[in-house]
Write a protein that holds these residues in place. Structure first.
Motif, mmCIF file in Angstrom:
data_model
loop_
_atom_site.group_PDB
_atom_site.id
_atom_site.type_symbol
_atom_site.label_atom_id
_atom_site.label_comp_id
_atom_site.label_asym_id
_atom_site.label_seq_id
_atom_site.Cartn_x
_atom_site.Cartn_y
_atom_site.Cartn_z
ATOM 1 N N PHE A 1 0.832 -1.205 0.000
ATOM 2 C CA PHE A 1 0.000 0.000 0.000
ATOM 3 C C PHE A 1 0.869 1.257 0.000
ATOM 4 C CE2 PHE A 1 -2.135 3.482 2.139
ATOM 5 C CZ PHE A 1 -3.373 3.526 1.513
ATOM 6 N N PHE A 2 1.835 1.311 0.904
ATOM 7 C CA PHE A 2 2.703 2.489 0.998
ATOM 8 C C PHE A 2 3.492 2.700 -0.292
ATOM 9 C CE2 PHE A 2 1.960 2.316 5.571
ATOM 10 C CZ PHE A 2 1.963 3.657 5.910
ATOM 11 N N LYS A 3 3.909 1.613 -0.917
ATOM 12 C CA LYS A 3 4.649 1.735 -2.172
ATOM 13 C C LYS A 3 3.784 2.372 -3.257
ATOM 14 C CE LYS A 3 7.153 -0.986 -5.628
ATOM 15 N NZ LYS A 3 7.567 -2.357 -6.061
ATOM 16 N N LYS A 4 2.541 1.927 -3.391
ATOM 17 C CA LYS A 4 1.649 2.463 -4.423
ATOM 18 C C LYS A 4 1.298 3.922 -4.164
ATOM 19 C CE LYS A 4 -1.537 -0.037 -6.338
ATOM 20 N NZ LYS A 4 -2.713 -0.895 -6.582
ATOM 21 N N ILE A 5 1.007 4.264 -2.896
ATOM 22 C CA ILE A 5 0.661 5.645 -2.570
ATOM 23 C C ILE A 5 1.859 6.564 -2.748
ATOM 24 C CG2 ILE A 5 0.005 7.194 -0.685
ATOM 25 C CD1 ILE A 5 -2.320 5.720 -1.921
ATOM 26 N N SER A 6 3.040 6.109 -2.363
ATOM 27 C CA SER A 6 4.255 6.920 -2.534
ATOM 28 C C SER A 6 4.496 7.236 -4.008
ATOM 29 C CB SER A 6 5.461 6.190 -1.941
ATOM 30 O OG SER A 6 5.354 6.082 -0.541
ATOM 31 N N GLU A 7 4.252 6.240 -4.864
ATOM 32 C CA GLU A 7 4.431 6.451 -6.302
ATOM 33 C C GLU A 7 3.386 7.416 -6.851
ATOM 34 O OE1 GLU A 7 4.235 2.510 -7.824
ATOM 35 O OE2 GLU A 7 6.316 1.999 -7.285
ATOM 36 N N LYS A 8 2.148 7.258 -6.413
ATOM 37 C CA LYS A 8 1.073 8.124 -6.909
ATOM 38 C C LYS A 8 1.258 9.571 -6.490
ATOM 39 C CE LYS A 8 -2.848 4.976 -7.576
ATOM 40 N NZ LYS A 8 -4.272 4.723 -7.222
ATOM 41 N N LEU A 9 1.705 9.788 -5.242
ATOM 42 C CA LEU A 9 1.841 11.145 -4.708
ATOM 43 C C LEU A 9 3.260 11.685 -4.829
ATOM 44 C CD1 LEU A 9 -0.292 10.830 -1.430
ATOM 45 C CD2 LEU A 9 -1.029 11.505 -3.722
ATOM 46 N N ASP A 10 4.172 10.840 -5.318
ATOM 47 C CA ASP A 10 5.581 11.209 -5.432
ATOM 48 C C ASP A 10 6.136 11.658 -4.079
ATOM 49 O OD1 ASP A 10 7.985 11.516 -6.761
ATOM 50 O OD2 ASP A 10 7.588 13.602 -7.329
ATOM 51 N N LYS A 11 5.810 10.889 -3.039
ATOM 52 C CA LYS A 11 6.312 11.137 -1.679
ATOM 53 C C LYS A 11 6.881 9.826 -1.151
ATOM 54 C CE LYS A 11 3.026 14.843 -0.575
ATOM 55 N NZ LYS A 11 1.958 15.300 0.352
ATOM 56 N N VAL B 1 -6.336 10.793 4.697
ATOM 57 C CA VAL B 1 -7.701 10.252 4.777
ATOM 58 C C VAL B 1 -8.650 11.322 5.302
ATOM 59 C CG1 VAL B 1 -9.193 8.599 5.969
ATOM 60 C CG2 VAL B 1 -7.004 7.841 5.019
ATOM 61 N N ILE B 2 -8.226 12.043 6.338
ATOM 62 C CA ILE B 2 -9.049 13.114 6.902
ATOM 63 C C ILE B 2 -9.310 14.204 5.857
ATOM 64 C CG2 ILE B 2 -9.083 14.983 8.610
ATOM 65 C CD1 ILE B 2 -7.518 13.093 10.474
ATOM 66 N N ALA B 3 -8.271 14.472 5.033
ATOM 67 C CA ALA B 3 -8.403 15.504 3.996
ATOM 68 C C ALA B 3 -9.164 15.003 2.776
ATOM 69 C CB ALA B 3 -7.016 16.001 3.583
ATOM 70 N N ARG B 4 -9.585 13.719 2.814
ATOM 71 C CA ARG B 4 -10.330 13.102 1.707
ATOM 72 C C ARG B 4 -9.547 13.151 0.402
ATOM 73 N NH1 ARG B 4 -13.712 9.914 3.699
ATOM 74 N NH2 ARG B 4 -15.002 9.974 1.807
ATOM 75 N N ASN B 5 -8.246 12.855 0.504
ATOM 76 C CA ASN B 5 -7.410 12.799 -0.699
ATOM 77 C C ASN B 5 -7.929 11.694 -1.615
ATOM 78 O OD1 ASN B 5 -4.958 11.468 -2.191
ATOM 79 N ND2 ASN B 5 -4.319 13.563 -1.753
ATOM 80 N N PRO B 6 -8.302 12.015 -2.860
ATOM 81 C CA PRO B 6 -8.946 11.019 -3.733
ATOM 82 C C PRO B 6 -8.047 9.824 -4.048
ATOM 83 C CG PRO B 6 -8.419 13.034 -4.953
ATOM 84 C CD PRO B 6 -8.213 13.351 -3.503
ATOM 85 N N ALA B 7 -6.749 10.061 -4.227
ATOM 86 C CA ALA B 7 -5.847 8.960 -4.547
ATOM 87 C C ALA B 7 -5.755 7.977 -3.388
ATOM 88 C CB ALA B 7 -4.459 9.511 -4.894
#
Length: 394
Positions: free
Chosen positions: A266-276, A288-294
């Protein structure tokens, strides 16, 4: 009665009495006799031996009635200490507990690579340091148990650790050649399941624990005992194929469950999507609180794959209690409700499903508990949890 038989029965009685003192203490000799169904003479003789060994202590309790104050027996918790080690792929976490499983010290050492010899030396140095640090206690460090995020055979050798790419390593022997103490090597998911049983679910005899961090591992207790399989490989559910022709796995197969439902995936996919590249649990919670769509989209996908695997496990093993050890699911309100809804069918049957309260401490606490059980040679171990201690990092 032959001397050998008498000695054996005496040892069984001693171990039984000690386990009940741990579970029910402080406890009187009279109450011990009632619980164990042993004679008062046997209880008194065994208690005298345990007091002489400095394993237990006597205390007087406040007593307002006429007569003698009851003398209570308790385990001498600081008589010795257990060392539990969680050997993951990014770091090694060390937990020291007293004889009641209460953590008194934790520390983490970050790993720069997967070099086996370098990691062996880190372990040797740390074990020796802890032996010296706790040498003031009566028994010192009573045992070392190491949790491995990979397959461990029944003879306690490491068959395969995917993240480190280790094959056929005899960690126990390599350590015992350099430290003067018994070392036990166990699968980390088994230790997590053991921790849940010992600290939280004392009466449960049929329990499954799913650990979902760097990979996915399963510990399974049936009739109170760990199920390890023919060679010790039982519980490797992270390599259950849920996506034929899916992503390639380090194990050599494609579409393994942990490629879709481990926290690392999960962290790998989100890091790639958000470039973080260095996201934390707190970062995910804020997103999640900010309702980030990705993040929300990926979390929905993640929960779907978690549910698929859990449904397969429930249908296969029909557990009484299912414990999910995941810090990630704690960051998403309602995750467990969705999972329960996804796995509720006419044939999926279990009593209850929980998110682990022990979290990332479960492996280390289970390792300490197993070291205590092995050293005291008691038939069962029931402990309670106390407040965590400060984690030191190096």
């Amino acid at each position: 009665m032959e001397i050998g038989v008498a000695s054996y029965l005496k040892k069984i009685n001693k171990n039984l009495i000690l386990s009940k003192i741990i579970k029910h203490g402080p406890i009187s000799r009279s109450d011990l006799a009632n619980i164990t169904k042993l004679t008062k003479a046997t209880i008194s003789a065994q208690a005298a031996d345990l007091l002489e060994e400095e394993l237990i202590i006597e205390t007087h309790i406040e007593y307002n009635s006429v007569g003698r104050k009851p003398i209570m027996l308790s385990l001498r918790t600081n008589a010795g200490y257990a060392l539990g080690i969680d050997l993951d792929y990014r770091d090694i976490k060390f937990t020291i507990s007293d004889l009641m499983g209460n953590p008194v010290h934790t520390a983490r050492v970050d790993l720069k690579n997967s070099n086996y010899d370098e990691i062996i030396q880190i372990l040797i140095n740390q074990i020796r340091a802890y032996q010296q640090k706790f040498s003031h206690s009566h028994f010192g460090i009573i045992g070392v148990v190491i949790g491995i995020h990979g397959t461990v055979t029944n003879d306690k050798t490491i068959s395969f650790v995917p993240q480190h790419r280790w094959y056929n390593k005899d960690l126990k022997t390599d350590l015992e050649k350099n430290v003067n103490i018994e070392v036990t090597v166990e699968n980390n998911a088994n230790l997590c399941a053991f921790a849940e049983k010992v600290f939280n679910f004392h009466q449960c005899t049929n329990l499954i624990n799913i650990s979902m961090y760097s990979g996915i591992g399963m510990g399974f207790l049936m009739n109170g005992d760990l199920v390890k399989g023919y060679h010790g490989f039982a519980g490797e559910m992270g390599h259950m194929i849920i996506q034929p022709d899916g992503k390639p796995c380090n194990c050599g197969k494609y579409g393994c469950w942990e490629l879709y439902a481990s926290e690392a995936s999960f962290f790998k996919k989100i890091s790639e999507k958000l470039d973080k590249p260095l996201l934390t649990y707190e970062d995910i919670q804020n997103l999640v609180i900010a309702r980030n769509p990705a993040v929300l989209t990926e979390m929905d996908e993640y929960i779907k794959y978690v549910s698929i695997g859990l449904n397969n496990i429930i249908n296969l093993l029909n557990p009484e209690t299912l414990v999910i050890n995941s810090e990630l699911l704690k960051q998403f309100p309602g995750a467990m409700s969705i999972i329960k809804s996804n796995i509720k069918t006419s044939i999926s049957n279990y009593k209850e499903i929980y998110l682990s309260e022990l979290g990332t401490d479960a492996c280390g606490m289970g390792a300490c508990a197993l070291a205590i059980k092995n050293y005291l040679e008691i038939p069962e171990l029931s402990l309670s949890t106390k407040q965590d201690v400060l984690l030191q990092t190096s």
